[in-house]
Design a protein around this motif. Structure first.
Motif, mmCIF file in Angstrom:
data_model
loop_
_atom_site.group_PDB
_atom_site.id
_atom_site.type_symbol
_atom_site.label_atom_id
_atom_site.label_comp_id
_atom_site.label_asym_id
_atom_site.label_seq_id
_atom_site.Cartn_x
_atom_site.Cartn_y
_atom_site.Cartn_z
ATOM 1 N N LEU A 91 0.836 -1.196 0.000
ATOM 2 C CA LEU A 91 0.000 0.000 0.000
ATOM 3 C C LEU A 91 0.870 1.245 0.000
ATOM 4 C CD1 LEU A 91 -2.863 -0.973 2.495
ATOM 5 C CD2 LEU A 91 -2.849 -1.088 0.006
ATOM 6 N N ASN A 92 0.422 2.250 -0.761
ATOM 7 C CA ASN A 92 1.080 3.552 -0.894
ATOM 8 C C ASN A 92 2.387 3.471 -1.681
ATOM 9 O OD1 ASN A 92 -0.940 4.776 0.877
ATOM 10 N ND2 ASN A 92 0.113 3.682 2.510
ATOM 11 N N THR A 93 2.712 2.252 -2.205
ATOM 12 C CA THR A 93 3.842 2.093 -3.120
ATOM 13 C C THR A 93 3.361 1.506 -4.440
ATOM 14 O OG1 THR A 93 5.415 1.785 -1.309
ATOM 15 C CG2 THR A 93 6.097 1.010 -3.485
ATOM 16 N N ASP A 94 2.731 0.325 -4.360
ATOM 17 C CA ASP A 94 2.167 -0.292 -5.556
ATOM 18 C C ASP A 94 0.728 0.153 -5.796
ATOM 19 O OD1 ASP A 94 4.513 -1.824 -5.861
ATOM 20 O OD2 ASP A 94 3.759 -3.295 -4.426
ATOM 21 N N LEU A 95 0.076 0.604 -4.765
ATOM 22 C CA LEU A 95 -1.323 1.030 -4.850
ATOM 23 C C LEU A 95 -1.487 2.312 -4.039
ATOM 24 C CD1 LEU A 95 -4.262 0.385 -5.738
ATOM 25 C CD2 LEU A 95 -4.505 -0.945 -3.635
ATOM 26 N N THR A 96 -1.928 3.399 -4.685
ATOM 27 C CA THR A 96 -2.074 4.687 -4.006
ATOM 28 C C THR A 96 -3.476 5.231 -4.223
ATOM 29 O OG1 THR A 96 -1.345 5.996 -5.925
ATOM 30 C CG2 THR A 96 0.371 5.190 -4.417
ATOM 31 N N ALA A 97 -3.860 6.156 -3.344
ATOM 32 C CA ALA A 97 -5.180 6.788 -3.436
ATOM 33 C C ALA A 97 -5.040 8.288 -3.210
ATOM 34 C CB ALA A 97 -6.142 6.184 -2.413
ATOM 35 N N GLU A 98 -5.883 9.067 -3.905
ATOM 36 C CA GLU A 98 -5.932 10.518 -3.762
ATOM 37 C C GLU A 98 -7.386 10.953 -3.753
ATOM 38 O OE1 GLU A 98 -2.606 12.392 -6.462
ATOM 39 O OE2 GLU A 98 -3.258 10.492 -7.346
ATOM 40 N N SER A 128 -5.178 15.580 -3.315
ATOM 41 C CA SER A 128 -4.491 15.354 -2.044
ATOM 42 C C SER A 128 -4.198 13.866 -1.894
ATOM 43 C CB SER A 128 -5.356 15.832 -0.865
ATOM 44 O OG SER A 128 -5.599 17.224 -0.961
ATOM 45 N N SER A 129 -2.915 13.537 -1.639
ATOM 46 C CA SER A 129 -2.550 12.140 -1.398
ATOM 47 C C SER A 129 -3.124 11.686 -0.070
ATOM 48 C CB SER A 129 -1.028 11.979 -1.398
ATOM 49 O OG SER A 129 -0.491 12.288 -2.673
ATOM 50 N N ALA A 130 -3.724 10.507 -0.076
ATOM 51 C CA ALA A 130 -4.329 9.954 1.129
ATOM 52 C C ALA A 130 -3.653 8.628 1.444
ATOM 53 C CB ALA A 130 -5.832 9.763 0.933
ATOM 54 N N THR A 131 -3.214 8.445 2.675
ATOM 55 C CA THR A 131 -2.462 7.247 3.064
ATOM 56 C C THR A 131 -3.411 6.080 3.308
ATOM 57 O OG1 THR A 131 -0.746 8.614 4.060
ATOM 58 C CG2 THR A 131 -0.822 6.285 4.699
ATOM 59 N N LEU A 132 -3.193 4.977 2.573
ATOM 60 C CA LEU A 132 -4.018 3.785 2.718
ATOM 61 C C LEU A 132 -3.503 2.896 3.849
ATOM 62 C CD1 LEU A 132 -4.412 2.821 -1.040
ATOM 63 C CD2 LEU A 132 -6.311 3.312 0.504
ATOM 64 N N SER A 133 -4.446 2.295 4.588
ATOM 65 C CA SER A 133 -4.118 1.326 5.631
ATOM 66 C C SER A 133 -5.075 0.146 5.504
ATOM 67 C CB SER A 133 -4.235 1.941 7.028
ATOM 68 O OG SER A 133 -3.346 3.027 7.169
ATOM 69 N N THR A 134 -4.571 -1.052 5.773
ATOM 70 C CA THR A 134 -5.431 -2.230 5.741
ATOM 71 C C THR A 134 -6.323 -2.239 6.980
ATOM 72 O OG1 THR A 134 -3.771 -3.494 4.536
ATOM 73 C CG2 THR A 134 -5.462 -4.749 5.707
ATOM 74 N N VAL A 135 -7.613 -2.396 6.762
ATOM 75 C CA VAL A 135 -8.541 -2.455 7.894
ATOM 76 C C VAL A 135 -9.130 -3.855 8.055
ATOM 77 C CG1 VAL A 135 -9.087 -0.009 7.746
ATOM 78 C CG2 VAL A 135 -10.488 -1.636 6.482
#
Length: 801
Positions: A731-738, A748-755
């Protein structure tokens, strides 16, 4: 003839009577007297000058024959014994007045030539001739009787002096293009030019026309060649290499030849590691001194501690208390006892307390069979509860005979324990005599009655006390996770799990309705359609509306087999199995036995291929009599053995029925691939039109949702993703979200976390934090993949506030 006549006359005269001697004596008669002065015939002939062979010709029959000839101006030849005949003069000769003349102009011309050594006559025209040089070599060549002799004379022996004809040499001679010559087949070839790779080295004069091709190292190869020191080579950056040497730690092991120059680097254990390696015993290893280790075994004490497998050799050591535990002479201080049974009278000399209490989530609805997190009579005897309004509890699950449960209401609203309510399971109900109101700040002590399987209240039947009041408004934005006590108004917090469940529900609604879902300040898409994708801003994506996901586009390339093992071997007429992979759906290949459990088609692709798509179509005539579930399998062994199933698909019954099956998860690169009968009715026609295996090329994806208009300005947003983790993306390297709140002007870059890793179908749920964005009224999300990772996204939700 005349000579013979003279001799005859002389003899006649000699013997005539008139001349005879009348008184002969004994001496020869002299010539003067008519004698011969000789007493013998030879002497007489000699005396008379008639010696045969010198004075006169001896008689000869041929001479008689010649004397008998009477022709004139004639040439005679001896045609037999004592026989002579005239010579016939041909048309080219004449014999006139004793002269033989040539009557042919060519013969005259030849006769007029002057002969000489090494010359040969030849005609220069009609009736004219000349001489030409005729060397010994020419005479030898003319004297040869075979072409082999002639070639040897001329020095052109095939295979020794000259090259035999060859179609390949003829093709080479016909070439007019500069460059290296490459043999391409019997009697064919082509000019070629050396081609350098994209990186590593370059080639000067690659065709060799202006000089020798020269290879010049470049990039990483040039950097490697440029190394001047010794040691292990490591790549430190693009086209940059350096020498390194292994460095051992201060203790633990040493390294001989750490740079690898004189041989392989060799690790030798030392210090504590050497001591551990040197152990020859079995059991638990302990450090008894610096760099010293020993084996130990855990032992127990009868009636106090039981130890199984104390040395840990066969399994982990197990330390347990015996069934009968002796504490005589011992004092137990502190400690935790889980579910002990105490018999007899328990004498507590100090205070008794319950060290564990549970504070479950706020009660927001009436509760049946209440047992938050399954803690009742298991891990706690105290529940600290509160509610968002006056609520009911109709029963508590988890009761065990004799179990104590303390309830403390720390909230502002009363919670009623409903007596004997059928809303809960019978064994979880209260037997209180009447409803018990647990007022704000009040408590209750319950005990579970095992004989009647009911909870009883030891507190009494009072209604308790506490605050009252009327709640006039509850506000929740469904987004934030903070809030405070509710009095007459305010904001109530919703736990993240409930909030996320709501967003995931929106995604599932999108899948069910095949269209994206829109809330006032939220958006959700399950990708059963493409209407939620901003096609102008998105790139390299592919929406699979059948399975409901979007993933990086993967252009598929069909693979041709080099060998085949299949039961599709009948075509009525035609190429049979070859028609299964000729690229033509209308040319069928059939299984003569129809649909059976052995129905299959295996392809040898020549080398290992990562197959990501399979396409199969039933023939346009006959087709399949029943639908068949095929397994897609791979093998690294052969066309017939060692197969492992990667996926399945169902080929419908009928004609011209096509199925395209994409393998969302790569099975890896393998040489042999096949489809084989897995299940279905094993009867009916099995006529296939085409079977094709495809590899896929991957590019990075940019996925932008369609912009949504908010009723008022928003400045925060978060993105939730439901994705397949098979590609193991970081996450945030191979897969990113904005997220954008102003229509994509600013992102705006948004930091992904596994939930959660337990989403639908075992997928992963990831969410960003609440991320600030440039304020505006048009919101959207942007998701990107990197490093060519294939990450199918089965759902996306963006919420703003």
């Amino acid at each position: 003839m005349k000579l013979r006549g003279i001799i005859t006359l002389a003899l006649a005269l000699l013997w005539t009577p008139a001349l005879a001697q009348t008184s002969p004596g004994t001496s020869p008669l002299s010539i003067g007297k008519g004698g011969t002065a000789a007493s013998t015939a030879p002497a007489a002939r000699a005396s008379l000058g008639l010696t045969i062979g010198s004075a006169v010709q001896a008689w000869d029959a041929d001479l008689d024959a010649l004397a008998a000839l009477s022709g004139t101006n004639t040439i005679y030849y001896r045609s037999g014994s004592n026989t002579w005949a005239p010579v016939t003069i041909g048309g080219m000769l004449s014999f006139v007045a004793g002269t033989l003349n040539v009557g042919d102009a060519e013969l005259v011309a030849l006769a007029g030539l002057t002969s000489a050594a090494d010359k040969v006559p030849y005609f220069t025209g009609s009736g004219s001739a000349a001489v030409a040089d005729f060397s010994a070599l020419a005479r030898t060549l003319v004297g040869n009787t075979t072409n082999t002799q002639m070639r040897a004379t001329l020095g052109v022996v095939i295979g020794t002096d000259v090259q035999a004809y060859d179609a390949d040499l003829a093709a080479l001679a016909a070439n007019s293009t500069a460059g290296f010559w490459a043999y391409t087949g019997a009697g064919t070839g082509a000019a070629r030019t050396l081609t350098a790779p994209a990186a590593g080295f370059t080639i000067t004069n690659p065709a060799g026309t202006a000089g020798n091709p020269t290879f010049v190292l470049a990039n990483d190869l040039a950097a490697l060649e440029g190394l001047t020191s010794t040691g292990l080579a490591v790549r430190t950056a693009a086209d940059t290499w350096a020498q390194r040497s292994l460095v051992a730690p201060a203790a633990g092991f040493t390294i001989t030849n750490p740079a690898g120059v004189a041989g392989d680097p060799t690790f030798t254990l030392a210090n504590d590691l050497g001591a551990v390696e040197g152990l020859s015993c079995t059991g638990l290893a302990i450090r008894s001194a610096t760099d010293t280790w020993l084996c130990r075994t855990i032992g127990g004490t009868a009636n106090e501690i039981t130890v199984a497998n104390g040395d840990g050799v066969s399994s982990a050591p197990t330390i347990s208390l015996p069934a009968a535990l002796t504490f005589t002479g011992k004092t137990v201080t502190g400690g935790t006892f889980s579910g002990p049974t105490i018999s007899g009278v328990a004498n507590f000399t100090g205070a008794r307390r319950d060290s564990t209490q549970s504070t479950p989530a706020q009660i927001t609805a009436d509760q049946n069979d209440y047992n938050p997190s399954s803690v009742v009579c298991a891990t706690t005897s105290t529940l600290i509860v509160n509610s968002d309004a006056a609520r009911n509890i109709t029963g508590i699950a988890g009761g065990v005979a004799g179990c104590d449960l303390f309830l403390f209401n720390t909230g502002a609203f009363a919670i009623t324990l409903k007596d004997g309510s059928a809303s809960s399971t019978a064994a979880n109900r209260f037997d209180l005599g009447a409803d018990f109101i647990l007022a704000s700040k009040a408590a209750a002590h319950l005990k579970y009655d095992g004989s009647t399987s009911r909870w009883r209240n030891t507190t009494g039947s009072g209604s308790g006390g506490g605050g009252g009041g009327t709640v006039t408004q509850i506000n929740t934005d469904g987004f934030t996770t903070t809030g405070g006590p509710i009095t007459t108004s305010g904001t109530v917090a919703i736990a993240d799990t409930y909030r996320r469940d709501g967003l995931i529900d929106r995604i599932q609604q999108s899948k069910a309705l095949a269209s994206y879902r829109r809330g006032l300040y939220s958006f959700a898409d399950g990708y059963k359609a493409s209407d939620g994708v901003n096609t102008g801003s998105s790139s390299n994506y592919s929406v699979n509306t059948s399975s409901g996901y979007v993933a990086p586009a993967q252009p598929f390339v069909a693979q041709s087999p080099t060998a085949v093992d299949t039961t599709f071997t009948f075509a009525g007429s035609g190429a049979a199995q070859a028609q299964l992979y000729d690229g033509n759906d209308s040319t069928p290949a059939a299984d003569p036995g129809g649909i059976t459990s052995s129905l299959r088609a295996a392809y040898d692709l020549g080398s290992a291929k990562d197959i990501r798509r399979v396409r199969m179509i039933t023939a346009s005539t006959n087709g399949f009599g029943n639908s068949v579930v095929f397994a897609i399998q791979w093998s690294d062994t052969s066309l017939t053995t060692g197969f492992t199933t990667a996926d399945t698909f169902t080929l419908p019954a009928g004609t011209s029925q096509s199925v395209v099956k994409d393998l969302a998860v790569s099975a890896g690169a393998h040489r042999y691939w096949r489809v084989i009968y897995s299940s279905g009715t094993a009867s009916g026609n099995a006529w296939a039109g085409e079977l094709t295996f495809y590899i896929a090329t991957t590019s990075n994806m940019t996925l932008v949702t369609t912009s949504q208009t908010a009723d008022s300005s928003v400045s925060f947003g978060r993105v939730l993703l439901d994705y397949d983790p098979a590609a193991a993306p970081t996450l945030n390297t191979d897969l990113t979200a904005e997220v954008t709140c102003n229509g994509g002007t600013n992102w705006s870059s948004a930091t992904l976390s596994t939930v959660s890793i337990n989403g639908q179908g075992g997928r992963t749920i990831a969410e960003t934090a609440d991320t600030s964005c440039t304020p505006g009224t048009s919101f959207a999300a942007r998701v990107k993949t990197f490093n060519t990772k294939v990450i199918p996204i089965f759902g996306l939700s963006v919420a703003v506030h």
